[in-house]
Design a protein around this motif. Structure first.
Motif, PDB file in Angstrom:
ATOM      1  N   ILE A  38       0.843  -1.204   0.000  1.00  0.00           N
ATOM      2  CA  ILE A  38       0.000   0.000   0.000  1.00  0.00           C
ATOM      3  C   ILE A  38       0.876   1.250   0.000  1.00  0.00           C
ATOM      4  O   ILE A  38       0.623   2.205  -0.750  1.00  0.00           O
ATOM      5  CB  ILE A  38      -0.966  -0.006   1.198  1.00  0.00           C
ATOM      6  N   THR A  39       1.911   1.260   0.822  1.00  0.00           N
ATOM      7  CA  THR A  39       2.818   2.410   0.895  1.00  0.00           C
ATOM      8  C   THR A  39       3.541   2.615  -0.426  1.00  0.00           C
ATOM      9  O   THR A  39       3.674   3.753  -0.901  1.00  0.00           O
ATOM     10  CB  THR A  39       3.825   2.223   2.049  1.00  0.00           C
ATOM     11  N   LEU A  40       3.997   1.540  -1.033  1.00  0.00           N
ATOM     12  CA  LEU A  40       4.669   1.654  -2.329  1.00  0.00           C
ATOM     13  C   LEU A  40       3.724   2.236  -3.379  1.00  0.00           C
ATOM     14  O   LEU A  40       4.115   3.090  -4.172  1.00  0.00           O
ATOM     15  CB  LEU A  40       5.209   0.295  -2.779  1.00  0.00           C
ATOM     16  N   ALA A  41       2.483   1.775  -3.383  1.00  0.00           N
ATOM     17  CA  ALA A  41       1.508   2.270  -4.361  1.00  0.00           C
ATOM     18  C   ALA A  41       1.273   3.776  -4.180  1.00  0.00           C
ATOM     19  O   ALA A  41       1.061   4.500  -5.150  1.00  0.00           O
ATOM     20  CB  ALA A  41       0.195   1.506  -4.235  1.00  0.00           C
ATOM     21  N   PHE A  61      15.129   1.790   0.757  1.00  0.00           N
ATOM     22  CA  PHE A  61      14.707   1.098   1.967  1.00  0.00           C
ATOM     23  C   PHE A  61      14.519   2.047   3.145  1.00  0.00           C
ATOM     24  O   PHE A  61      13.499   1.996   3.835  1.00  0.00           O
ATOM     25  CB  PHE A  61      15.716  -0.008   2.316  1.00  0.00           C
ATOM     26  N   ASN A  62      15.485   2.921   3.402  1.00  0.00           N
ATOM     27  CA  ASN A  62      15.375   3.843   4.549  1.00  0.00           C
ATOM     28  C   ASN A  62      14.198   4.793   4.415  1.00  0.00           C
ATOM     29  O   ASN A  62      13.552   5.120   5.407  1.00  0.00           O
ATOM     30  CB  ASN A  62      16.671   4.621   4.750  1.00  0.00           C
ATOM     31  N   ALA A  63      13.912   5.235   3.205  1.00  0.00           N
ATOM     32  CA  ALA A  63      12.749   6.111   2.990  1.00  0.00           C
ATOM     33  C   ALA A  63      11.461   5.344   3.267  1.00  0.00           C
ATOM     34  O   ALA A  63      10.517   5.884   3.853  1.00  0.00           O
ATOM     35  CB  ALA A  63      12.756   6.658   1.572  1.00  0.00           C
ATOM     36  N   LEU A  64      11.431   4.084   2.870  1.00  0.00           N
ATOM     37  CA  LEU A  64      10.260   3.246   3.157  1.00  0.00           C
ATOM     38  C   LEU A  64      10.110   3.058   4.665  1.00  0.00           C
ATOM     39  O   LEU A  64       9.007   3.186   5.202  1.00  0.00           O
ATOM     40  CB  LEU A  64      10.397   1.887   2.455  1.00  0.00           C
ATOM     41  N   MET A  65      11.214   2.784   5.350  1.00  0.00           N
ATOM     42  CA  MET A  65      11.170   2.569   6.803  1.00  0.00           C
ATOM     43  C   MET A  65      10.701   3.818   7.553  1.00  0.00           C
ATOM     44  O   MET A  65      10.109   3.705   8.618  1.00  0.00           O
ATOM     45  CB  MET A  65      12.544   2.150   7.333  1.00  0.00           C
ATOM     46  N   SER A  66      10.953   4.993   7.006  1.00  0.00           N
ATOM     47  CA  SER A  66      10.561   6.218   7.698  1.00  0.00           C
ATOM     48  C   SER A  66       9.125   6.632   7.392  1.00  0.00           C
ATOM     49  O   SER A  66       8.605   7.566   8.004  1.00  0.00           O
ATOM     50  CB  SER A  66      11.520   7.360   7.350  1.00  0.00           C
ATOM     51  N   HIS A  67       8.472   5.926   6.477  1.00  0.00           N
ATOM     52  CA  HIS A  67       7.078   6.250   6.163  1.00  0.00           C
ATOM     53  C   HIS A  67       6.195   5.906   7.362  1.00  0.00           C
ATOM     54  O   HIS A  67       6.380   4.882   8.016  1.00  0.00           O
ATOM     55  CB  HIS A  67       6.618   5.472   4.927  1.00  0.00           C
ATOM     56  N   GLU A  68       5.232   6.760   7.663  1.00  0.00           N
ATOM     57  CA  GLU A  68       4.398   6.592   8.860  1.00  0.00           C
ATOM     58  C   GLU A  68       3.667   5.254   8.929  1.00  0.00           C
ATOM     59  O   GLU A  68       3.457   4.716  10.014  1.00  0.00           O
ATOM     60  CB  GLU A  68       3.405   7.742   8.990  1.00  0.00           C
ATOM     61  N   THR A 100      24.691  -6.984   0.230  1.00  0.00           N
ATOM     62  CA  THR A 100      24.029  -5.706  -0.060  1.00  0.00           C
ATOM     63  C   THR A 100      23.632  -5.007   1.231  1.00  0.00           C
ATOM     64  O   THR A 100      23.009  -5.590   2.101  1.00  0.00           O
ATOM     65  CB  THR A 100      22.767  -5.932  -0.921  1.00  0.00           C
ATOM     66  N   ASP A 101      23.984  -3.760   1.333  1.00  0.00           N
ATOM     67  CA  ASP A 101      23.569  -2.927   2.441  1.00  0.00           C
ATOM     68  C   ASP A 101      22.098  -2.574   2.208  1.00  0.00           C
ATOM     69  O   ASP A 101      21.719  -2.174   1.106  1.00  0.00           O
ATOM     70  CB  ASP A 101      24.438  -1.662   2.451  1.00  0.00           C
ATOM     71  N   LEU A 102      21.263  -2.715   3.219  1.00  0.00           N
ATOM     72  CA  LEU A 102      19.826  -2.447   3.062  1.00  0.00           C
ATOM     73  C   LEU A 102      19.558  -1.026   2.568  1.00  0.00           C
ATOM     74  O   LEU A 102      18.586  -0.780   1.876  1.00  0.00           O
ATOM     75  CB  LEU A 102      19.082  -2.670   4.371  1.00  0.00           C
ATOM     76  N   ARG A 103      20.441  -0.101   2.913  1.00  0.00           N
ATOM     77  CA  ARG A 103      20.239   1.279   2.462  1.00  0.00           C
ATOM     78  C   ARG A 103      20.324   1.395   0.948  1.00  0.00           C
ATOM     79  O   ARG A 103      19.852   2.367   0.375  1.00  0.00           O
ATOM     80  CB  ARG A 103      21.259   2.212   3.120  1.00  0.00           C
ATOM     81  N   ASP A 104      20.941   0.415   0.299  1.00  0.00           N
ATOM     82  CA  ASP A 104      21.076   0.433  -1.158  1.00  0.00           C
ATOM     83  C   ASP A 104      19.913  -0.253  -1.874  1.00  0.00           C
ATOM     84  O   ASP A 104      19.806  -0.182  -3.091  1.00  0.00           O
ATOM     85  CB  ASP A 104      22.389  -0.236  -1.585  1.00  0.00           C
ATOM     86  N   VAL A 105      19.059  -0.946  -1.128  1.00  0.00           N
ATOM     87  CA  VAL A 105      17.908  -1.618  -1.739  1.00  0.00           C
ATOM     88  C   VAL A 105      16.906  -0.548  -2.158  1.00  0.00           C
ATOM     89  O   VAL A 105      16.519   0.313  -1.369  1.00  0.00           O
ATOM     90  CB  VAL A 105      17.267  -2.632  -0.774  1.00  0.00           C
ATOM     91  N   ARG A 106      16.498  -0.615  -3.399  1.00  0.00           N
ATOM     92  CA  ARG A 106      15.584   0.385  -3.963  1.00  0.00           C
ATOM     93  C   ARG A 106      14.454  -0.326  -4.692  1.00  0.00           C
ATOM     94  O   ARG A 106      14.694  -1.123  -5.591  1.00  0.00           O
ATOM     95  CB  ARG A 106      16.361   1.273  -4.933  1.00  0.00           C
ATOM     96  N   VAL A 107      13.235  -0.057  -4.296  1.00  0.00           N
ATOM     97  CA  VAL A 107      12.075  -0.594  -4.990  1.00  0.00           C
ATOM     98  C   VAL A 107      11.771   0.348  -6.145  1.00  0.00           C
ATOM     99  O   VAL A 107      11.614   1.551  -5.955  1.00  0.00           O
ATOM    100  CB  VAL A 107      10.852  -0.716  -4.059  1.00  0.00           C
ATOM    101  N   LEU A 108      11.696  -0.209  -7.344  1.00  0.00           N
ATOM    102  CA  LEU A 108      11.490   0.611  -8.532  1.00  0.00           C
ATOM    103  C   LEU A 108      10.030   0.690  -8.947  1.00  0.00           C
ATOM    104  O   LEU A 108       9.566   1.722  -9.411  1.00  0.00           O
ATOM    105  CB  LEU A 108      12.320   0.049  -9.690  1.00  0.00           C
ATOM    106  N   ASP A 109       9.304  -0.420  -8.781  1.00  0.00           N
ATOM    107  CA  ASP A 109       7.958  -0.473  -9.339  1.00  0.00           C
ATOM    108  C   ASP A 109       7.170  -1.607  -8.709  1.00  0.00           C
ATOM    109  O   ASP A 109       7.738  -2.567  -8.185  1.00  0.00           O
ATOM    110  CB  ASP A 109       8.067  -0.698 -10.853  1.00  0.00           C
ATOM    111  N   ILE A 110       5.866  -1.488  -8.781  1.00  0.00           N
ATOM    112  CA  ILE A 110       4.964  -2.604  -8.474  1.00  0.00           C
ATOM    113  C   ILE A 110       4.580  -3.190  -9.826  1.00  0.00           C
ATOM    114  O   ILE A 110       4.164  -2.454 -10.727  1.00  0.00           O
ATOM    115  CB  ILE A 110       3.702  -2.136  -7.721  1.00  0.00           C
TER     116      ILE A 110
END
Length: 158
Positions: A38-41, A61-68, A100-110
């Motif tokens: 849901i957050t990714l969408a 990843f860090n931006a996702l983790m900081s999402h409310e 891989t450092d989790l900070r480098d994980v990037r979700v590009l698309d659903i």
């Protein structure tokens, strides 16, 4: 430094589990997985240039983790949800490798399949009904969850 978990998967258990290096096994948290989707969408976007070229802006990843909606989940649950969503071809993300450092994980698309799965579980009433039917442990695979959610959704139509 936040390092990614080692992704040693156990085949002896019917659940999807991952052993975190030096830690306990992690079970797939379906509530977390749903909230991640849901957050990714809500946050993923496409940048379109004047020349018509485009790029998926992605979400690290860090931006996702900081999402409310995600902040209340453990980093292990979120990383494992992302890993499983990628394995199910519900998201496109950079590689999850042990080094891989989790900070480098990037979700590009659903992906299309990811959007179809999300549509079947996004409504809280359907999600609650699904959880009630399967049980508190959500002891089912992603394809079974998707199929059952689709049936619950179809039952809402006259």
């Amino acid at each position: 430094m936040l390092m990614s978990p080692s992704l040693s998967l156990s085949g002896s258990c019917p659940h999807s589990i991952m052993t975190i290096e030096g830690g306990n096994p992690v079970y797939l948290n379906y509530d977390c997985m749903r909230d991640v989707l849901i957050t990714l969408a809500k946050t993923l976007d496409i940048s379109i240039e004047p020349d018509g070229s485009y790029e998926f802006t992605g979400l690290y990843f860090n931006a996702l983790m900081s999402h409310e909606d995600i902040a209340g989940y453990d980093q292990r649950d979120v990383s494992y949800a992302l890993y499983n969503l990628q394995q199910a071809h519900y998201i496109t993300a950079t590689a999850f490798l042990p080094e891989t450092d989790l900070r480098d994980v990037r979700v590009l698309d659903i992906t299309y399949d990811g959007h179809m799965f999300l549509r079947s579980i996004q409504d809280i009433t359907i999600w609650s009904t699904l959880k009630q039917r399967i049980g508190p442990a959500l002891n089912a695979s992603l394809p079974v969850l998707s199929e059952m959610a689709g049936k619950i959704l179809l039952s809402k139509f006259p």
